[in-house]
Scaffold this motif. Structure first.
Motif, short mmCIF file in Angstrom:
data_model
loop_
_atom_site.label_atom_id
_atom_site.label_comp_id
_atom_site.label_asym_id
_atom_site.label_seq_id
_atom_site.Cartn_x
_atom_site.Cartn_y
_atom_site.Cartn_z
N UNK A 22 -35.07 28.37 -7.62
CA UNK A 22 -36.32 28.83 -8.24
C UNK A 22 -36.50 28.24 -9.63
N UNK A 23 -35.40 28.18 -10.39
CA UNK A 23 -35.48 27.54 -11.71
C UNK A 23 -35.91 26.09 -11.57
N UNK A 24 -35.32 25.40 -10.62
CA UNK A 24 -35.64 23.99 -10.42
C UNK A 24 -37.12 23.80 -10.09
N UNK A 26 -28.69 37.55 -14.09
CA UNK A 26 -28.96 37.47 -12.65
C UNK A 26 -27.70 37.10 -11.87
N UNK A 27 -26.95 36.13 -12.38
CA UNK A 27 -25.72 35.73 -11.69
C UNK A 27 -24.67 36.83 -11.72
N UNK A 28 -24.59 37.55 -12.84
CA UNK A 28 -23.63 38.65 -12.93
C UNK A 28 -23.95 39.74 -11.91
N UNK A 29 -25.25 40.04 -11.75
CA UNK A 29 -25.64 41.02 -10.74
C UNK A 29 -25.30 40.56 -9.34
N UNK A 82 -30.51 30.47 -4.60
CA UNK A 82 -31.93 30.83 -4.73
C UNK A 82 -32.34 30.91 -6.19
N UNK A 83 -31.44 31.42 -7.05
CA UNK A 83 -31.74 31.50 -8.48
C UNK A 83 -31.93 30.10 -9.06
N UNK A 105 -22.09 23.78 -6.92
CA UNK A 105 -22.17 23.89 -5.46
C UNK A 105 -23.62 23.82 -5.00
N UNK A 106 -24.52 24.49 -5.72
CA UNK A 106 -25.95 24.39 -5.39
C UNK A 106 -26.43 22.95 -5.51
N UNK A 107 -26.05 22.27 -6.59
CA UNK A 107 -26.46 20.88 -6.80
C UNK A 107 -25.95 19.98 -5.68
N UNK A 108 -24.70 20.18 -5.29
CA UNK A 108 -24.12 19.37 -4.22
C UNK A 108 -24.94 19.53 -2.95
#
Length: 317
Positions: free
Chosen positions: A309-311, A285-288, A305-306, A199-202
């Motif tokens: 930031x990685x990207x 991070x995603x679990x939190x 946002x996670x 979904x983020x990529x889209x």
């Protein structure tokens, strides 16, 4: 177990008895390589390039520590001796112990918390990979252990991610991003790694005005919506690719090194495979975020946002 091995490497070593530290270091290294022991100080491995390199490194380290070492390449004198040498690398007992552990895990996993399930599966996968690395003549014991781990992973996935799609055969079709603008995209509710990353990529790289529908049941896809990451969706698991990787290939994004690195993390967390150092941190991070956000749109905002930031970090790297 195969017995078609005729060429072997023999490492002959000797270290001063007073040098206990170096003797222990050498012993641990030889054990880690999975060497066969012909007698004290004489170690055997199949004649393979990577193993020869490892033996040469140990030979150099032994000499540096004040000992003596020699590396020999020998041929088994006949089929009987070749079979005897191969027998030194029989891992049946080790695989049997691992199969027992996998069986226990299969009975325990239903009662574990999701984070503990994933931790247990990673540990079992690492144990199997480590044992397989020294199983130089693999046979049925390794195949049985791998099959049982696959069953355990499938059962865990069914519990932790109901409706996880089954991979279809084939290659992704190239798509024109211009045809996928301002669309409604639909996937299963309470998204996890692959759905969140997709979904983020889209929204970030394919359709900036994308709107998302979170489905309680995949069959409830609204008319005209583009489905992703469920069986029958337009974009889902394809061949060895998870949905995120299918989207990369479909929209010509595989050449972006930062996206490819994110894809490796998503693949590792979604279906396993090659370990990725950053994966456990991303998972935590995603679990939190998932525990904090009851609303799926809010969860996507945090996850976005996670991944964003990685990207940025990996683009700059």
């Amino acid at each position: 177990m195969k017995t078609d091995a005729s060429c072997w490497l023999v490492l002959v070593t000797s270290l001063p008895t007073a040098n206990a530290t170096e003797r222990m270091r050498l012993w641990r290294a030889l054990k880690g390589l999975g060497c066969g022991v012909l007698r004290d100080g004489v170690y055997l491995l199949p004649a393979r390039d990577a193993l020869e390199t490892a033996f040469r490194e140990l030979m150099a380290a032994t000499r540096t520590a004040g000992g003596s070492a020699a590396l020999l390449r020998v041929l088994a004198e006949d089929a009987a001796q070749a079979a005897e040498f191969v027998g030194l690398f029989n891992r049946t007992a080790e695989f049997a112990a691992l199969v027992d552990e996998l069986g226990r895990a299969r009975s325990e996993v239903p009662s574990l918390a999701p984070a503990d399930v994933r931790r247990r599966l990673r540990g079992l996968g690492r144990a199997l990979d480590a044992l397989a690395a020294t199983d130089f003549f693999p046979g049925e014991p390794q195949a049985q252990a791998r099959a049982l781990l696959d069953v355990l992973q499938a059962e865990a996935t069914a519990r932790l991610s109901p409706g996880e799609p089954q991979a279809m055969a084939g290659q992704p079709l190239r798509r024109d991003r211009a045809d996928y603008q301002g669309r409604v995209w639909a996937t299963r509710a309470r998204p996890w790694v692959d759905r969140l990353a997709s979904a983020w990529l889209i929204r970030r790289h394919i359709d900036p005005d994308a709107r998302f529908v979170w489905l309680e049941r995949p069959e409830d896809v609204p008319a005209g919506a583009l489905g992703f990451d469920f069986d029958g969706a337009e974009f889902s698991h394809l061949g060895a690719r998870v949905t995120f990787e299918t989207l990369l290939a479909s929209f010509g994004l595989e050449g972006d090194a930062a996206l490819a690195r994110i894809g490796a993390v998503v693949h590792c967390l979604d279906v396993g495979g090659v370990p990725v150092a950053e994966a456990p941190g991303v998972e935590a991070l995603l679990a939190g975020a998932r525990a904090r956000c009851a609303d799926d749109d809010a969860l996507l905002d945090v996850a976005g946002r996670i991944f964003g930031d990685l990207y940025l970090a990996w683009r700059q790297g």
